[in-house]
Design an enzyme around this catalytic site. Structure first.
Site, PDB file in Angstrom:
ATOM      1  N   LYS A  33      49.881  86.144 -87.337  1.00  0.00           N
ATOM      2  CA  LYS A  33      49.566  87.362 -88.108  1.00  0.00           C
ATOM      3  C   LYS A  33      50.716  88.374 -88.016  1.00  0.00           C
ATOM      4  CE  LYS A  33      45.695  88.297 -85.862  1.00  0.00           C
ATOM      5  NZ  LYS A  33      45.625  87.167 -84.930  1.00  0.00           N
ATOM      6  N   ARG A  52      38.180  93.219 -85.892  1.00  0.00           N
ATOM      7  CA  ARG A  52      38.008  92.087 -84.981  1.00  0.00           C
ATOM      8  C   ARG A  52      36.543  91.669 -84.876  1.00  0.00           C
ATOM      9  NH1 ARG A  52      43.238  91.704 -82.854  1.00  0.00           N
ATOM     10  NH2 ARG A  52      43.235  90.572 -80.907  1.00  0.00           N
ATOM     11  N   ARG A  97      55.412  81.518 -75.991  1.00  0.00           N
ATOM     12  CA  ARG A  97      55.880  82.656 -76.791  1.00  0.00           C
ATOM     13  C   ARG A  97      56.550  83.731 -75.943  1.00  0.00           C
ATOM     14  NH1 ARG A  97      51.725  86.038 -80.626  1.00  0.00           N
ATOM     15  NH2 ARG A  97      50.862  86.885 -78.719  1.00  0.00           N
ATOM     16  N   ARG A 150      53.978  88.251 -73.030  1.00  0.00           N
ATOM     17  CA  ARG A 150      52.834  89.163 -72.959  1.00  0.00           C
ATOM     18  C   ARG A 150      51.946  88.788 -71.782  1.00  0.00           C
ATOM     19  NH1 ARG A 150      50.185  89.857 -78.891  1.00  0.00           N
ATOM     20  NH2 ARG A 150      48.330  89.721 -77.618  1.00  0.00           N
ATOM     21  N   ARG A 201      40.520  84.715 -75.027  1.00  0.00           N
ATOM     22  CA  ARG A 201      40.755  85.356 -76.331  1.00  0.00           C
ATOM     23  C   ARG A 201      40.240  84.465 -77.468  1.00  0.00           C
ATOM     24  NH1 ARG A 201      46.933  86.049 -75.696  1.00  0.00           N
ATOM     25  NH2 ARG A 201      46.963  86.888 -77.803  1.00  0.00           N
TER      26      ARG A 201
HETATM   27  P1  AMP Z   1      46.659  91.289 -80.509  1.00  0.00           P
HETATM   28  O1  AMP Z   1      48.039  91.808 -80.309  1.00  0.00           O
HETATM   29  O2  AMP Z   1      46.119  91.563 -81.874  1.00  0.00           O
HETATM   30  O3  AMP Z   1      46.518  89.851 -80.096  1.00  0.00           O
HETATM   31  O4  AMP Z   1      45.723  92.132 -79.517  1.00  0.00           O
HETATM   32  C1  AMP Z   1      45.900  92.106 -78.122  1.00  0.00           C
HETATM   33  C2  AMP Z   1      44.675  92.675 -77.442  1.00  0.00           C
HETATM   34  O5  AMP Z   1      44.482  94.047 -77.850  1.00  0.00           O
HETATM   35  C3  AMP Z   1      43.353  91.987 -77.793  1.00  0.00           C
HETATM   36  O6  AMP Z   1      43.115  90.825 -77.004  1.00  0.00           O
HETATM   37  C4  AMP Z   1      42.345  93.101 -77.493  1.00  0.00           C
HETATM   38  O7  AMP Z   1      42.149  93.273 -76.105  1.00  0.00           O
HETATM   39  C5  AMP Z   1      43.107  94.335 -77.982  1.00  0.00           C
HETATM   40  N1  AMP Z   1      42.826  94.590 -79.423  1.00  0.00           N
HETATM   41  C6  AMP Z   1      43.718  94.523 -80.456  1.00  0.00           C
HETATM   42  N2  AMP Z   1      43.118  94.821 -81.611  1.00  0.00           N
HETATM   43  C7  AMP Z   1      41.826  95.072 -81.324  1.00  0.00           C
HETATM   44  C8  AMP Z   1      40.682  95.420 -82.110  1.00  0.00           C
HETATM   45  N3  AMP Z   1      40.755  95.563 -83.439  1.00  0.00           N
HETATM   46  N4  AMP Z   1      39.500  95.607 -81.452  1.00  0.00           N
HETATM   47  C9  AMP Z   1      39.413  95.498 -80.136  1.00  0.00           C
HETATM   48  N5  AMP Z   1      40.434  95.149 -79.330  1.00  0.00           N
HETATM   49  C10 AMP Z   1      41.637  94.934 -79.922  1.00  0.00           C
END
Ligand code: AMP
Length: 214
Positions: free
Chosen positions: A13, A88, A127, A160, A171
């Site tokens: 994404k 989400r 990654r 990360r 996740r």
């Molecule tokens: P991402 O970079 O999108 O994979 O997000 C990393 C982490 O940030 C996720 O595993 C959640 O803990 C938190 N996070 C990101 N976006 C959201 C969202 N829309 N709602 C809740 N938690 C989020």
């Protein structure tokens, strides 16, 4: 052009959002990036979010909804935006719909990037990301020219903290339970487009663009 990118962690994404940002000259809004920046800046929000993020869980809906409501009202979002990692779950999607109705706006396309759980594990465990410019690398499929150094800006690459096998599995569980149902939600609104996230970044991007033009 207002777009939502859906898909499991590791579907690409962020990578596709960056390319779309260039093509359409509209901002990429990544709730994950906003939260990681808050962690880096040692804010109160960052401290609370870090615990949840490191566990692979979702931060509370009200936190991300408020972030998004503020962000999409900013001047640079007038011509559109790309939501990457938001919504989400159904509650977030409903709030987003309400906010857009208030603003007299609508989402043009929801692009769902499809990838298997096995592929997610392969991609995420290898990654690394540049904290300076956001470029992403993979130790097998897209290795940097110099190990640990960003090809673009020379930044020191980082993994990360939530890209470890155990947290990735958590996740994925959260994705299956909370996020995947959004496909049905957006299918009903008739603006969902599926793209198989297989092949090169360029091939996937070309398929994403085809779906946007439909
Ligand atoms: P991402 O970079 O999108 O994979 O997000 C990393 C982490 O940030 C996720 O595993 C959640 O803990 C938190 N996070 C990101 N976006 C959201 C969202 N829309 N709602 C809740 N938690 C989020």
């Amino acid at each position: 052009m207002r777009l939502i990118l859906l898909g499991p962690p590791g579907a690409g994404k962020g990578t596709q959002a960056k390319l779309l940002k260039e093509k359409f000259q509209i901002p990429q809004i990544s709730t994950g990036d906003i939260l990681r920046q808050a962690v880096k800046d040692n804010t109160e929000l960052g401290a609370r979010a870090k615990i949840v993020m490191d566990a692979g869980q979702l931060v509370p809906d009200n936190v991300v909804i408020d972030l998004i409501k503020d962000r999409i009202r900013q001047e640079d979002c007038k011509a559109g935006f790309i939501l990457d990692g938001f919504p989400r779950n159904i509650a977030q999607a409903e709030k987003l719909s309400e906010t857009l109705v208030e603003m007299n706006l609508r989402i043009d396309k929801v692009i769902d990037l499809e990838v298997s759980a096995e592929e997610v594990l392969n991609r995420l465990t290898g990654r690394s990301t540049c904290p300076e410019c956001g470029a992403m690398f993979h130790h097998i499929s897209r290795p940097p020219k110099v190990s640990g150094v960003c090809d673009g800006c020379g930044g020191r690459l980082e993994q990360r903290p939530d890209d470890n096998r155990e947290t990735i599995q958590e996740r994925l569980k959260v994705y299956m339970g909370s996020t995947a149902p959004l496909k049905e939600f957006y299918k009903k609104q008739e603006n969902l487009k599926m793209v198989e996230a297989k092949g090169s970044v360029e091939e996937i991007f070309s398929n994403v663009c085809k779906m946007i033009d439909v």
